[in-house]
Design an enzyme around this catalytic site. Structure first.
Site, PDB file in Angstrom:
ATOM      1  N   ASN A   8       0.854  -1.189   0.000  1.00 33.61           N
ATOM      2  CA  ASN A   8       0.000   0.000   0.000  1.00 33.61           C
ATOM      3  C   ASN A   8       0.890   1.239   0.000  1.00 33.61           C
ATOM      4  O   ASN A   8       1.712   1.412   0.913  1.00 33.61           O
ATOM      5  CB  ASN A   8      -0.903  -0.036   1.237  1.00 33.61           C
ATOM      6  CG  ASN A   8      -1.907   1.094   1.255  1.00 33.61           C
ATOM      7  OD1 ASN A   8      -1.552   2.242   1.020  1.00 33.61           O
ATOM      8  ND2 ASN A   8      -3.156   0.794   1.551  1.00 33.61           N
ATOM      9  N   ARG A  46      -9.588   8.015  -0.897  1.00 39.23           N
ATOM     10  CA  ARG A  46     -10.563   8.424   0.108  1.00 39.23           C
ATOM     11  C   ARG A  46     -11.430   9.571  -0.398  1.00 39.23           C
ATOM     12  O   ARG A  46     -11.020  10.351  -1.258  1.00 39.23           O
ATOM     13  CB  ARG A  46      -9.861   8.859   1.395  1.00 39.23           C
ATOM     14  CG  ARG A  46      -9.419   7.715   2.287  1.00 39.23           C
ATOM     15  CD  ARG A  46      -8.766   8.248   3.558  1.00 39.23           C
ATOM     16  NE  ARG A  46      -8.558   7.178   4.531  1.00 39.23           N
ATOM     17  CZ  ARG A  46      -9.399   6.870   5.497  1.00 39.23           C
ATOM     18  NH1 ARG A  46     -10.530   7.561   5.633  1.00 39.23           N
ATOM     19  NH2 ARG A  46      -9.139   5.896   6.348  1.00 39.23           N
ATOM     20  N   ARG A  50      -7.172  12.649   1.220  1.00 37.49           N
ATOM     21  CA  ARG A  50      -6.129  13.060   2.168  1.00 37.49           C
ATOM     22  C   ARG A  50      -4.740  12.558   1.780  1.00 37.49           C
ATOM     23  O   ARG A  50      -3.739  13.102   2.250  1.00 37.49           O
ATOM     24  CB  ARG A  50      -6.463  12.582   3.579  1.00 37.49           C
ATOM     25  CG  ARG A  50      -6.415  11.075   3.769  1.00 37.49           C
ATOM     26  CD  ARG A  50      -6.679  10.671   5.202  1.00 37.49           C
ATOM     27  NE  ARG A  50      -8.020  11.017   5.628  1.00 37.49           N
ATOM     28  CZ  ARG A  50      -8.536  10.652   6.800  1.00 37.49           C
ATOM     29  NH1 ARG A  50      -7.815   9.921   7.632  1.00 37.49           N
ATOM     30  NH2 ARG A  50      -9.769  10.980   7.125  1.00 37.49           N
ATOM     31  N   GLU A  71      -8.608   0.557  -2.922  1.00 40.75           N
ATOM     32  CA  GLU A  71      -9.466   0.596  -1.742  1.00 40.75           C
ATOM     33  C   GLU A  71     -10.417   1.775  -1.871  1.00 40.75           C
ATOM     34  O   GLU A  71     -10.021   2.856  -2.320  1.00 40.75           O
ATOM     35  CB  GLU A  71      -8.636   0.727  -0.471  1.00 40.75           C
ATOM     36  CG  GLU A  71      -7.853  -0.522  -0.121  1.00 40.75           C
ATOM     37  CD  GLU A  71      -7.189  -0.436   1.229  1.00 40.75           C
ATOM     38  OE1 GLU A  71      -6.801  -1.489   1.764  1.00 40.75           O
ATOM     39  OE2 GLU A  71      -7.038   0.695   1.749  1.00 40.75           O
ATOM     40  N   THR A 102      -8.311   3.441   8.728  1.00 36.44           N
ATOM     41  CA  THR A 102      -9.475   2.566   8.808  1.00 36.44           C
ATOM     42  C   THR A 102      -9.460   1.821  10.139  1.00 36.44           C
ATOM     43  O   THR A 102      -8.503   1.116  10.450  1.00 36.44           O
ATOM     44  CB  THR A 102      -9.482   1.570   7.629  1.00 36.44           C
ATOM     45  OG1 THR A 102      -9.395   2.304   6.409  1.00 36.44           O
ATOM     46  CG2 THR A 102     -10.753   0.752   7.634  1.00 36.44           C
ATOM     47  N   GLU A 152     -10.928  -9.528   2.943  1.00 31.97           N
ATOM     48  CA  GLU A 152      -9.657  -9.153   3.547  1.00 31.97           C
ATOM     49  C   GLU A 152      -9.893  -9.023   5.048  1.00 31.97           C
ATOM     50  O   GLU A 152     -10.672  -8.178   5.493  1.00 31.97           O
ATOM     51  CB  GLU A 152      -9.105  -7.852   2.975  1.00 31.97           C
ATOM     52  CG  GLU A 152      -7.772  -7.469   3.608  1.00 31.97           C
ATOM     53  CD  GLU A 152      -7.015  -6.397   2.863  1.00 31.97           C
ATOM     54  OE1 GLU A 152      -6.186  -5.714   3.503  1.00 31.97           O
ATOM     55  OE2 GLU A 152      -7.236  -6.239   1.648  1.00 31.97           O
ATOM     56  N   HIS A 187      -3.524  -4.848   7.933  1.00 31.00           N
ATOM     57  CA  HIS A 187      -3.671  -3.722   8.859  1.00 31.00           C
ATOM     58  C   HIS A 187      -2.771  -3.933  10.070  1.00 31.00           C
ATOM     59  O   HIS A 187      -2.958  -4.855  10.849  1.00 31.00           O
ATOM     60  CB  HIS A 187      -5.110  -3.501   9.330  1.00 31.00           C
ATOM     61  CG  HIS A 187      -5.329  -2.093   9.838  1.00 31.00           C
ATOM     62  ND1 HIS A 187      -5.627  -1.039   9.001  1.00 31.00           N
ATOM     63  CD2 HIS A 187      -5.254  -1.562  11.073  1.00 31.00           C
ATOM     64  CE1 HIS A 187      -5.754   0.078   9.690  1.00 31.00           C
ATOM     65  NE2 HIS A 187      -5.507  -0.219  10.956  1.00 31.00           N
ATOM     66  N   HIS A 210       1.615   1.053   5.911  1.00 29.42           N
ATOM     67  CA  HIS A 210       2.207   2.047   6.809  1.00 29.42           C
ATOM     68  C   HIS A 210       3.573   1.607   7.323  1.00 29.42           C
ATOM     69  O   HIS A 210       4.536   2.378   7.303  1.00 29.42           O
ATOM     70  CB  HIS A 210       1.260   2.324   7.980  1.00 29.42           C
ATOM     71  CG  HIS A 210       1.733   3.404   8.887  1.00 29.42           C
ATOM     72  ND1 HIS A 210       2.503   3.161  10.006  1.00 29.42           N
ATOM     73  CD2 HIS A 210       1.565   4.753   8.839  1.00 29.42           C
ATOM     74  CE1 HIS A 210       2.775   4.298  10.611  1.00 29.42           C
ATOM     75  NE2 HIS A 210       2.222   5.277   9.930  1.00 29.42           N
TER      76      HIS A 210
END
Length: 240
Positions: A8, A46, A50, A71, A102, A152, A187, A210
């Site tokens: 990601n 999004r 952002r 996504e 999220t 997912e 995540h 991330h």
């Protein structure tokens, strides 16, 4: 079953947007990640833009030779964009403007009427539809019932060290696979916690962002992608 890594690249765009301009370029990061061994790229467009912007998604779709997973929230605007661009896959996620990231899975069981036409429309355009859900038996069953191809599993609670979450993920993955769903997860995954999730045999893809982008500040993006792939492969091999 082989295990794929989707990278990601949202937070490359976060850094870019902090100052404006074009640097660092998330599309360049995506191409670098694929060259280093990533099996696909994930980007979240999004509602408030952002991080990833419309032009980023268009450019990714134009230049990527690896699968693009977009996504998105289940809104008319996002469905229109996805149907126009036709990414390889769309992962539908819950989205609230006030959240930092999220925070949990979709309530598929409670949003049947909303999700069925969205999934049908995306599927009719040849887009694989994934639903981002908590490892909850009710949500897994509902995901199969509404016509999704993929679930997912939200690994956030596991990543935060909550008791019993790894077993919940194992149970959910087995349930989903038994219902004919392809199983992904993501995540909060990192070098330190990825192995137990990677060892779950029914999971075919991990989507990680991330941590990889943050660690790339210290080690470089190719290096962190290669190390994550190594850890995933070692965990899957040990589990066989």
């Amino acid at each position: 079953m082989s295990l794929r890594l989707g990278v990601n690249i949202d937070h490359v765009a976060t850094v870019r947007n902090a100052r404006g301009g074009i640097h660092p370029d998330p599309v360049e990061a995506a191409l670098l990640a694929v060259k280093a061994g990533a099996d696909g790229i994930t980007a979240h467009l999004r509602e408030d833009r952002r991080h990833i912007r419309d032009e980023d998604i268009k450019r990714l779709r134009a230049v990527l030779r690896a699968p693009l997973n977009m996504e998105m929230a289940a809104t008319e605007e996002m469905v229109d964009i996805a149907c126009d661009l036709k990414p390889h896959a769309c992962c539908i996620v819950p989205e609230r403007r006030e959240e930092v990231t999220t925070e949990g899975g979709l309530d598929v069981a409670g949003q049947n009427a909303l999700l069925v036409p969205v999934i049908r429309r995306l599927s009719d355009r040849g887009i694989r539809v994934s639903l981002f859900v908590d490892p909850d038996p009710k949500q897994i069953a509902a995901s199969a019932a509404v016509g999704a191809a993929v679930v997912e599993l939200h690994t956030g609670a596991y990543a935060h060290g909550e008791d019993g979450e790894l077993e919940r993920l194992r149970t959910a993955a087995a349930q989903a696979a038994g219902l004919g769903l392809e199983v992904h997860a993501g995540h909060g995954l990192s070098f330190g916690n990825v192995a137990p999730v990677a060892a779950i045999s029914q999971i075919s893809e991990l989507n990680i962002g991330h941590f990889l982008i943050g660690q790339a500040i210290f080690d470089g993006l190719p290096s962190v992608v290669q190390e994550m792939k190594r850890l995933m492969g070692a965990a899957r091999g040990a589990a066989l």
